[in-house]
Design a protein around this motif. Structure first.
Motif, PDB file in Angstrom:
ATOM      1  N   TYR A   1      -0.093  -0.687   8.942  1.00  0.00           N
ATOM      2  CA  TYR A   1      -0.014  -0.696   7.480  1.00  0.00           C
ATOM      3  C   TYR A   1      -1.169   0.151   6.952  1.00  0.00           C
ATOM      4  O   TYR A   1      -2.326  -0.072   7.319  1.00  0.00           O
TER       5      TYR A   1
ATOM      6  N   ASN B   1       3.432   1.795  14.410  1.00  0.00           N
ATOM      7  CA  ASN B   1       4.103   0.638  14.991  1.00  0.00           C
ATOM      8  C   ASN B   1       4.294   0.864  16.489  1.00  0.00           C
ATOM      9  O   ASN B   1       4.609   1.979  16.913  1.00  0.00           O
TER      10      ASN B   1
ATOM     11  N   TRP C   1       5.805   3.957   8.537  1.00  0.00           N
ATOM     12  CA  TRP C   1       6.654   3.266   7.566  1.00  0.00           C
ATOM     13  C   TRP C   1       5.858   2.451   6.565  1.00  0.00           C
ATOM     14  O   TRP C   1       6.409   1.937   5.602  1.00  0.00           O
ATOM     15  N   ASN C   2       4.566   2.266   6.803  1.00  0.00           N
ATOM     16  CA  ASN C   2       3.735   1.362   5.982  1.00  0.00           C
ATOM     17  C   ASN C   2       4.276  -0.061   6.086  1.00  0.00           C
ATOM     18  O   ASN C   2       4.545  -0.740   5.087  1.00  0.00           O
ATOM     19  N   THR C   3       4.402  -0.511   7.320  1.00  0.00           N
ATOM     20  CA  THR C   3       5.038  -1.791   7.621  1.00  0.00           C
ATOM     21  C   THR C   3       4.117  -2.959   7.275  1.00  0.00           C
ATOM     22  O   THR C   3       2.979  -3.030   7.738  1.00  0.00           O
TER      23      THR C   3
ATOM     24  N   ASN D   1       8.925  -2.843   4.819  1.00  0.00           N
ATOM     25  CA  ASN D   1       7.958  -1.785   4.526  1.00  0.00           C
ATOM     26  C   ASN D   1       7.572  -1.787   3.054  1.00  0.00           C
ATOM     27  O   ASN D   1       8.435  -1.916   2.176  1.00  0.00           O
ATOM     28  N   TRP D   2       6.274  -1.642   2.817  1.00  0.00           N
ATOM     29  CA  TRP D   2       5.772  -1.533   1.452  1.00  0.00           C
ATOM     30  C   TRP D   2       6.000  -0.117   0.957  1.00  0.00           C
ATOM     31  O   TRP D   2       6.359   0.776   1.721  1.00  0.00           O
TER      32      TRP D   2
ATOM     33  N   TRP E   1       5.636   3.721  -0.256  1.00  0.00           N
ATOM     34  CA  TRP E   1       4.964   4.834   0.415  1.00  0.00           C
ATOM     35  C   TRP E   1       4.780   5.982  -0.568  1.00  0.00           C
ATOM     36  O   TRP E   1       5.733   6.470  -1.155  1.00  0.00           O
TER      37      TRP E   1
ATOM     38  N   THR F   1      10.672   2.484  -0.604  1.00  0.00           N
ATOM     39  CA  THR F   1      11.012   2.884   0.754  1.00  0.00           C
ATOM     40  C   THR F   1      12.236   2.106   1.224  1.00  0.00           C
ATOM     41  O   THR F   1      12.885   1.426   0.444  1.00  0.00           O
TER      42      THR F   1
ATOM     43  N   ASP G   1      13.628  -0.551   4.363  1.00  0.00           N
ATOM     44  CA  ASP G   1      13.309  -1.386   5.515  1.00  0.00           C
ATOM     45  C   ASP G   1      14.067  -0.866   6.731  1.00  0.00           C
ATOM     46  O   ASP G   1      15.004  -0.078   6.612  1.00  0.00           O
TER      47      ASP G   1
END
Length: 644
Positions: A148, A160, A185-187, A207-208, A210, A215, A217
């Protein structure tokens, strides 16, 4: 025949048509000297457990070395803006303490490989949270870590990734995994599940946003051996843009297929409704949040942001309800239970009452984590809740009453010192760290200063209880080895509880143990345990008249490894061709043994293992004058063979 090597991995025997119980007693249900009526329910044992010097921002709990005791994976606080994100993982192994009956967490990070990177350097790897499941069905828990970056879109010190466990708590980056080749992905959340009940765990990522944009998921289908395929588009998940902070997996409509919840942390700038994805049973998902009212109070302007949805059948009516963790809530709209009635959720704010008696500021709530537990094993699900990062720093314990409402009881629980010191609690997880049959509490803090706190439960052992661990067969047509997605219905004393095995529900993988602890109140006998396995046939195992106050392991049944009859040998040129009668038991394979004489005890290993069809050609065996003897034995889908 002699058991095959695969059979050695089983810790308990199986029966042909019913699971066999492996049990361990919990000791006396009622302590000889229970705490007094005014004694706190929990005791801070952080120092005793070796945690007094260990900061912890995020926590995940898993038994990584197979000894049944829960271990801890800690992520220390990071600074994504400055890039200070490396070597934040700490693996703490649960070991016997110096004083009999105590436990201590020992740092096993150096030997674990948990910080390894794909470059093979000592620099470390960026990760923020972790979830655990047996992705290769070899009997141990593997680890998926999520990266993240918050708003720093140039940060790229790890993505990830997936690490495989050798069963002893030593991890290696999965060679066949491609997660690290995906974009960032900014998971912010991840949960394991089995979408299609094929016995291979799948993975859903929340995912948050971006670069100031919504975004999508991601959904990955498990292929076995640590391999996953991105099926986001094929599954229909790509149909919705989101900004997610927490995800959950649960069978909300009781059809045997696990559904998905993606809680939105988009509020006033980026509007995106929380998504409720119905599993259609064919690998695809359909959005149903409007029909189910899951998104009624989250994700759009004038509503609230969510840190996640935590499943539990809190009212014991046989379906999965949720606890919705609302950040930026207020006195009117705040974290509460979502009661599932006929597949529709009602936001029952009235059920979480009296918060103002402990909360000094009801105008704004910054709730982060919630964990279900049964504090005193009376059979009513209670919960712990944390709040920090804004005007309030609070840890709450809410107890459930018989009328299905929840009231704060933090002071009686003995946890108020956290609030009195104004510490910023972030993560809270229920676990039975000492395996005494009640659930303790683990608390991490939203800084890199305060150490993780472990609070031992001292009242749960005054009631009866039972802990159930499930083991799927991990074979084609059967459930995944971790039994993720299995449903357990347990009846005792005229009451029935329903639970599911889950791996990763919430924000940043606050994983709780896979073992399920049931408080039984005064009941001393469990009349029935019913397990619905997440396999192709949704098969059911039922056990009756099980004594309370035990740890119970239930293994998914496999077909008998019935040996064949009618072995025949025919010459085909220089080869010998073996054929035999197939007993028509599904999932069987065959081991072929050959020896120089009838004394099979000296034959050694099989000539061939895992033969799929009831025929085998021993190439060249008929070319000379040698005389051979043969045995053919069956191996079932669980790797077991019949005795010689």
């Amino acid at each position: 025949m002699r058991p095959s090597r695969a059979a050695a991995r089983l810790a308990a025997a199986r029966l042909a048509t019913a699971a066999l119980l492996a049990t361990a007693a919990l000791g006396p249900a009622l302590p000889a000297a229970p705490p007094g009526p005014d004694a706190p329910w929990f005791t801070d044992v952080s120092a005793e457990a070796g945690l007094a010097a260990q900061p912890a921002f995020r926590l995940s709990v898993a038994d990584v070395d197979g000894d049944a005791y829960p271990d801890l994976l800690v992520h220390r606080a990071q600074n994504e803006d400055t890039g200070d994100v490396l070597n934040k993982q700490v693996l703490l192994l649960n070991r016997p303490g110096a004083v009999p009956g105590t436990r201590v967490f020992v740092d096993g990070t150096a030997a674990s490989g948990i910080r390894a990177n794909r470059q093979g350097t000592a620099e470390g790897r960026h990760s923020d949270g972790a979830v655990f499941a047996d992705v290769d069905n070899d009997g141990d828990l593997d680890c998926f870590t999520m990266a993240y970056v918050h708003r720093n879109t140039t940060l790229d010190k790890g993505r990830n990734d997936l690490l495989l466990n050798d069963g002893q708590g030593h991890f290696t980056l999965a060679p066949a995994s491609t997660f690290h080749t995906d974009p960032i992905w900014n998971t912010a959340a991840a949960v394991f599940l089995d979408v299609d009940n094929d016995g291979l765990v799948d993975l859903f990522l929340g995912n948050w946003y971006w670069n100031d944009q919504l975004t999508v998921d991601r959904l990955y289908r498990g292929l076995g051996g640590g391999r996953f395929a991105d099926v986001t588009a094929a599954s229909g998940i790509s149909a919705a843009t989101t900004s997610v902070y927490g995800v959950a997996a649960a069978d909300w409509n009781n059809d045997g297929f696990t559904d998905l919840f993606a809680a939105s942390y988009a509020w006033t700038v980026l509007n995106a409704a929380s998504r409720h994805w119905r599993n259609n049973g064919d690998g695809t998902f359909t959005q149903v949040q409007n029909q189910t009212k899951y998104s009624q109070y989250t994700g759009t302007a004038s509503t609230r942001a969510s840190f996640g949805s935590m499943p539990r059948d809190y009212d014991d009516d046989g379906d999965v309800d949720l606890f919705e963790i609302l950040t930026h809530g207020d006195a009117a709209v705040y974290s509460t239970v979502l009661t599932n009635t006929g597949g529709v959720f009602s936001w029952d704010f009235f059920r979480v009452k009296g918060r103002g008696t402990e909360d000094p500021d009801m105008t704004h709530h910054g709730d982060h984590y919630q964990s279900w537990l049964d504090v005193d094993n009376d059979g009513y699900a209670d919960f712990a809740l944390t709040e920090s990062g804004y005007s309030n720093n609070r840890l709450y314990v809410f107890r459930q009453a018989a009328d299905r409402t929840f009231s704060p009881a933090t002071v009686a629980a003995g946890l108020d010192p956290i609030n009195q010191a104004n510490l910023p609690p972030h993560n809270v997880i229920a676990l039975d760290y000492d395996l005494d049959g009640d659930e303790d509490l683990l608390v991490g803090f939203a800084d890199d200063v305060n150490h993780v706190q472990l609070w031992r439960n001292d009242v749960g052992t005054q009631k009866h209880r039972i802990t159930v661990t499930l083991r799927g067969a991990g074979a084609p047509g059967h459930a995944n080895r971790s039994a993720i997605g299995a449903r357990v219905e347990l009846t005792a004393g005229g009451r029935t509880w329903t639970r599911e095995v889950a791996a990763g529900n919430g924000h940043m993988g606050p994983q709780a143990p896979l073992a399920l602890t049931f408080g039984l109140g005064d009941a001393t006998l469990v009349e029935r345990i019913r397990v619905r396995w997440p396999n192709a046939g949704l098969t059911v195992t039922e056990l009756t008249n099980v004594a309370a106050d035990q740890f119970v392991v239930i293994e998914e049944p496999c077909p008998r490894a019935d040996d064949p009859a009618g072995l025949r040998v025919a010459r085909a040129g220089a080869d010998l061709v073996l054929t035999w009668d197939d007993p028509a038991v599904p999932g069987l394979a065959w081991n072929v043994h050959r020896g120089p004489g009838p004394d099979w005890s000296a034959w050694g290993p099989p000539l061939a293992e895992g033969v799929a069809a009831p025929a085998y050609t021993d190439v060249g065996a008929g070319a000379g004058a040698a005389r051979f003897f043969y045995l053919v034995g069956a191996v079932n889908a669980c790797g077991e063979s019949a005795p010689w």
